[in-house]
Design a protein around this motif. Structure first.
Motif, PDB file in Angstrom:
ATOM      1  N   ALA A 165      -4.702  -5.818   8.619  1.00 37.05           N
ATOM      2  CA  ALA A 165      -4.384  -5.410   9.994  1.00 37.05           C
ATOM      3  C   ALA A 165      -5.598  -5.398  10.904  1.00 37.05           C
ATOM      4  O   ALA A 165      -5.485  -5.065  12.081  1.00 37.05           O
ATOM      5  CB  ALA A 165      -3.741  -4.029   9.973  1.00 37.05           C
ATOM      6  N   ALA A 166      -6.766  -5.754  10.356  1.00 38.51           N
ATOM      7  CA  ALA A 166      -8.027  -5.763  11.123  1.00 38.51           C
ATOM      8  C   ALA A 166      -8.347  -4.388  11.701  1.00 38.51           C
ATOM      9  O   ALA A 166      -8.889  -4.277  12.799  1.00 38.51           O
ATOM     10  CB  ALA A 166      -8.021  -6.835  12.204  1.00 38.51           C
ATOM     11  N   ILE A 167      -8.026  -3.337  10.950  1.00 38.93           N
ATOM     12  CA  ILE A 167      -8.384  -1.965  11.341  1.00 38.93           C
ATOM     13  C   ILE A 167      -9.750  -1.689  10.729  1.00 38.93           C
ATOM     14  O   ILE A 167      -9.926  -1.814   9.513  1.00 38.93           O
ATOM     15  CB  ILE A 167      -7.331  -0.950  10.852  1.00 38.93           C
ATOM     16  N   PRO A 168     -10.741  -1.327  11.529  1.00 33.80           N
ATOM     17  CA  PRO A 168     -12.100  -1.189  11.025  1.00 33.80           C
ATOM     18  C   PRO A 168     -12.322   0.015  10.112  1.00 33.80           C
ATOM     19  O   PRO A 168     -11.597   1.000  10.150  1.00 33.80           O
ATOM     20  CB  PRO A 168     -12.948  -1.041  12.301  1.00 33.80           C
ATOM     21  N   PHE A 169     -13.352  -0.130   9.298  1.00 37.35           N
ATOM     22  CA  PHE A 169     -13.849   0.938   8.432  1.00 37.35           C
ATOM     23  C   PHE A 169     -15.160   1.437   9.006  1.00 37.35           C
ATOM     24  O   PHE A 169     -15.821   0.750   9.760  1.00 37.35           O
ATOM     25  CB  PHE A 169     -14.126   0.398   7.018  1.00 37.35           C
ATOM     26  N   ALA A 170     -15.548   2.619   8.581  1.00 35.93           N
ATOM     27  CA  ALA A 170     -16.847   3.141   9.008  1.00 35.93           C
ATOM     28  C   ALA A 170     -17.870   2.871   7.925  1.00 35.93           C
ATOM     29  O   ALA A 170     -17.555   2.687   6.799  1.00 35.93           O
ATOM     30  CB  ALA A 170     -16.759   4.625   9.274  1.00 35.93           C
TER      31      ALA A 170
ATOM     32  N   ALA B 169      -5.090  -1.238  -2.544  1.00 39.76           N
ATOM     33  CA  ALA B 169      -3.995  -1.667  -1.676  1.00 39.76           C
ATOM     34  C   ALA B 169      -4.156  -1.092  -0.269  1.00 39.76           C
ATOM     35  O   ALA B 169      -3.882  -1.773   0.723  1.00 39.76           O
ATOM     36  CB  ALA B 169      -2.655  -1.245  -2.274  1.00 39.76           C
ATOM     37  N   PHE B 170      -4.618   0.145  -0.169  1.00 43.33           N
ATOM     38  CA  PHE B 170      -4.844   0.788   1.126  1.00 43.33           C
ATOM     39  C   PHE B 170      -5.932   0.040   1.895  1.00 43.33           C
ATOM     40  O   PHE B 170      -5.772  -0.265   3.076  1.00 43.33           O
ATOM     41  CB  PHE B 170      -5.229   2.250   0.894  1.00 43.33           C
ATOM     42  N   VAL B 171      -7.008  -0.306   1.221  1.00 42.32           N
ATOM     43  CA  VAL B 171      -8.090  -1.070   1.854  1.00 42.32           C
ATOM     44  C   VAL B 171      -7.575  -2.451   2.272  1.00 42.32           C
ATOM     45  O   VAL B 171      -7.856  -2.912   3.382  1.00 42.32           O
ATOM     46  CB  VAL B 171      -9.307  -1.180   0.904  1.00 42.32           C
TER      47      VAL B 171
ATOM     48  N   ALA C 129       0.836  -1.206   0.000  1.00 43.32           N
ATOM     49  CA  ALA C 129       0.000   0.000   0.000  1.00 43.32           C
ATOM     50  C   ALA C 129       0.866   1.249   0.000  1.00 43.32           C
ATOM     51  O   ALA C 129       0.608   2.200  -0.763  1.00 43.32           O
ATOM     52  CB  ALA C 129      -0.934   0.007   1.211  1.00 43.32           C
ATOM     53  N   ARG C 130       1.881   1.263   0.822  1.00 46.82           N
ATOM     54  CA  ARG C 130       2.781   2.421   0.882  1.00 46.82           C
ATOM     55  C   ARG C 130       3.460   2.645  -0.473  1.00 46.82           C
ATOM     56  O   ARG C 130       3.487   3.762  -0.988  1.00 46.82           O
ATOM     57  CB  ARG C 130       3.823   2.176   1.971  1.00 46.82           C
ATOM     58  N   ASP C 131       3.948   1.573  -1.076  1.00 44.88           N
ATOM     59  CA  ASP C 131       4.658   1.691  -2.354  1.00 44.88           C
ATOM     60  C   ASP C 131       3.744   2.144  -3.483  1.00 44.88           C
ATOM     61  O   ASP C 131       4.093   3.020  -4.268  1.00 44.88           O
ATOM     62  CB  ASP C 131       5.326   0.366  -2.728  1.00 44.88           C
ATOM     63  N   ILE C 132       2.555   1.555  -3.577  1.00 43.20           N
ATOM     64  CA  ILE C 132       1.654   1.906  -4.680  1.00 43.20           C
ATOM     65  C   ILE C 132       1.053   3.297  -4.488  1.00 43.20           C
ATOM     66  O   ILE C 132       0.814   4.009  -5.461  1.00 43.20           O
ATOM     67  CB  ILE C 132       0.570   0.824  -4.910  1.00 43.20           C
TER      68      ILE C 132
END
Length: 78
Positions: A73-78, A65-67, A45-48
Motif C-alpha cells: 500500500a506504500a504506507i511508510p515505516f519509521a 504479512a503486516f509489513v 495480513a488480516r487473516d494471519i
C-alpha cells in the motif's frame, strides 16, 4: 488469552504521525483503520494476524504479512 508480542515491533505511519505495532492484536487494530488498498496483501495480513491470536507460533508470519501489506500500500515505516 495472553497478549502476543513480536520480537521486533513495527513503526508505521498514521494520519497523525507514527504508531508502534508490537503484535498481532495491535496489527489488527491498525488494519481495522486501514487507509491503503484492501487487496490480497491486506486480506492475508488480516487473516494471519487473526490466526496468530489463537496460534502464537504464527506470530512471525503475521508480522511479515503486516509489513508486506504496508509495502504493497506504500504506507511508510519509521
Amino acid at each position: 488469552m495472553a497478549e502476543i508480542f513480536w520480537t521486533k515491533p513495527v513503526k508505521v505511519a498514521t494520519g497523525r504521525g507514527f504508531r508502534v505495532v508490537a503484535g498481532p492484536s495491535q496489527a489488527l487494530e491498525c488494519l481495522d483503520n486501514w487507509q491503503g488498498g484492501k487487496g490480497r496483501f491486506y486480506r492475508h495480513a488480516r487473516d494471519i494476524c487473526r490466526s496468530a491470536l489463537a496460534a502464537p507460533e504464527e506470530a512471525g508470519k503475521a508480522r511479515e504479512a503486516f509489513v508486506a501489506a504496508h509495502l504493497d500500500a506504500a504506507i511508510p515505516f519509521a
